[in-house]
Design an enzyme around this catalytic site. Structure first.
Site: not given
Ligand code: SDX
Length: 428
Positions: A307, A364
């Protein structure tokens, strides 16, 4: 604490005010940055460090896993309030008295009929159309049938627009599902409560009485409350920026629905179920999917994990996980998917990759398991998210308009070609 921040650039010092919120959050007010420094701006892809507005609606503490709507904790509201009370609280700032609640619901019911011509738009979609695309289109189309909902300069006009969409949106949600199921499009029943009416409109068979199931009614009411608002997430920021051009409420909401559709945002609840199904078909091999999620060369992510704000448990995920157990038990549903989800969660919470990055289950991760037990198709899960988020979007849009916020128009850092002369095609 000093009340200014100092920036030194090119040997010159610039002072910017520090502003503090009611929860002691601090922001640097950079409104004068560009003019004070002769054109220097900030840049912050994804706005990870940038506040777009001041808001009094929802407070999150991502480190502590705190979520409050207008100061009330999500745990209390999920346990003690109903969805319409929470909608009123988010939009108008206070929990309603009984009279206010009843008048609000009566006003919503009085505006819940959708123009019959909208059915023709529904009919034009193929059954295979994704429900989020249908819902976004129908929501935008409502403007054509309610032109007075565009220029809402008075609070009265705004109130009428608000109760109209709260009344008509559940009908659009139901029609979106009924279109998929090949069922006739009909209306609800104004003698019912808000959530009972949603369920009846969605599931009533034309040749049978619809019998309410209190377990499902209570579970949906709780899920809608948990999804109702979440400060400046992607779709809410979209609603605010579209509304900042003074586009109407329905057009702004339609844009928010499109933003929510993405699998990184609200579309994740559908992606979680698809991921869990794939793991089940793969013989429950969670380790393979954990490895894929950690592999930088693999675009696969563990859907429902991570998140932007929560670097601790998403408080909503905790509540939904307990509710999933209760609802499946009450409905007598045995769903192996739930066990796979719990196994995946346990593994991830013990895996250094996830622990180091503070990746926890989000809202989710478990919600789809409950929707599935209710008989809601997977590609309708994000539509249910939109139904829950509707009052939050409305509240944020209304706050932005009442505060007379300026039109949203970010700057950029240009990295393209510098000036060059045109060359005729014969010389290229
Ligand atoms: C919602 O913003 C809100 O409030 C949203 C929400 C709401 O109520 O409106 O809460 C609803 O959208 C919840 C999120 C639903 N999405 C998912 O579950 C999709 C999977 N999650 C990710 O795609 C991700 O965690 C995000 C998009 C939710 C957040 O991404 P960020 O904050 O941009 O973080 P990032 O992509 O920079 O990740 C940081 C690190 C990275 O690795 P490094 O480059 O540091 O090595 O964490 C890793 C990412 O690759 N990472 C994941 C991951 N989420 C982050 N690796 C594997 N699986 C994941 N799910």
């Amino acid at each position: 604490m000093s009340n200014t921040a100092t920036l030194e650039v090119n040997g010159q010092k610039h002072e910017f005010p520090l502003v503090k919120g009611t929860e002691d959050e601090v922001a640097i007010d950079v409104k004068t940055l560009r003019s004070a420094t002769g054109g220097i701006i900030t840049i912050d892809p994804g706005y990870k460090n940038t506040g777009s507005c001041e808001s009094g609606i929802t407070f999150l503490d991502g480190e502590k896993g705190i979520l409050r709507y207008r100061g009330y904790s999500i745990e209390e509201l999920a346990e003690k309030a109903d969805f319409l009370e929470v909608a009123y609280l988010l939009i108008f700032g206070e929990l309603p008295t009984k009279e206010q609640h009843d008048k609000f619901h009566a006003d919503i019911k009085s505006k819940s009929v959708v123009d019959d011509d909208v059915r023709k738009i529904v009919d034009a979609f193929p059954k295979s159309a994704h429900p989020m695309g249908v819902l976004s289109s129908l929501t935008s189309a409502l403007t054509a049938f309610n032109p007075s909902s565009v220029n809402v300069d008075s609070e009265e006009d705004m109130y009428n627009s608000v109760v109209k969409i709260l009344g008509k949106f559940p009908v659009l949600v139901a029609w979106t599902l009924r279109k998929k199921n090949g069922l006739p499009l009909d209306y609800g029943d104004n003698s019912l409560g808000y959530v009972e009416n949603v369920l009846k409109m969605m599931f009533k068979q034309p040749n049978e009485e619809y019998v309410q199931n209190k377990v499902i009614v209570d579970a949906l009411d709780k899920l809608l409350i948990l999804h109702a608002d979440h400060e400046q997430n992607c779709s809410t920021s979209t609603v605010r920026i579209v509304g900042s051009s003074h586009a109407g409420l329905f057009a702004s909401l339609s844009a928010g629905i499109s933003a929510l559709w993405g699998p990184l945002h609200g579309g994740a609840n559908q992606a979680v179920l698809e991921m869990l199904e794939a793991i089940r078909e793969d013989g429950g091999d969670t380790k393979k999917y954990m490895a894929k999620a950690k592999d930088k060369n693999d675009p696969f992510r563990l859907m429902g994990f991570g998140h932007r704000v929560y670097k601790n448990f998403d408080p909503r995920a905790k509540i939904i996980k307990v509710a999933a157990d209760e609802v499946l038990a009450d409905l007598g549903v045995e769903d192996p998917i739930l066990d796979i989800a719990k196994g995946l969660e346990k593994e991830a919470l013990e895996d250094p990759y996830f622990v180091d990055r503070k990746l926890y289950p989000n809202v989710d991760f478990y919600s789809g398991i409950i929707y599935r037990a209710m008989g809601i198709p997977t590609d309708m899960f994000t539509v249910m998210f939109a139904l829950g988020r509707l009052p939050g979007w409305i509240a944020q849009w209304r706050e932005m308009r009442l505060r007379k916020e300026p039109i949203g128009r970010p700057r950029q850092l240009y990295i393209g070609e510098t000036h060059r002369a045109f060359k005729p095609i014969s010389k290229r």
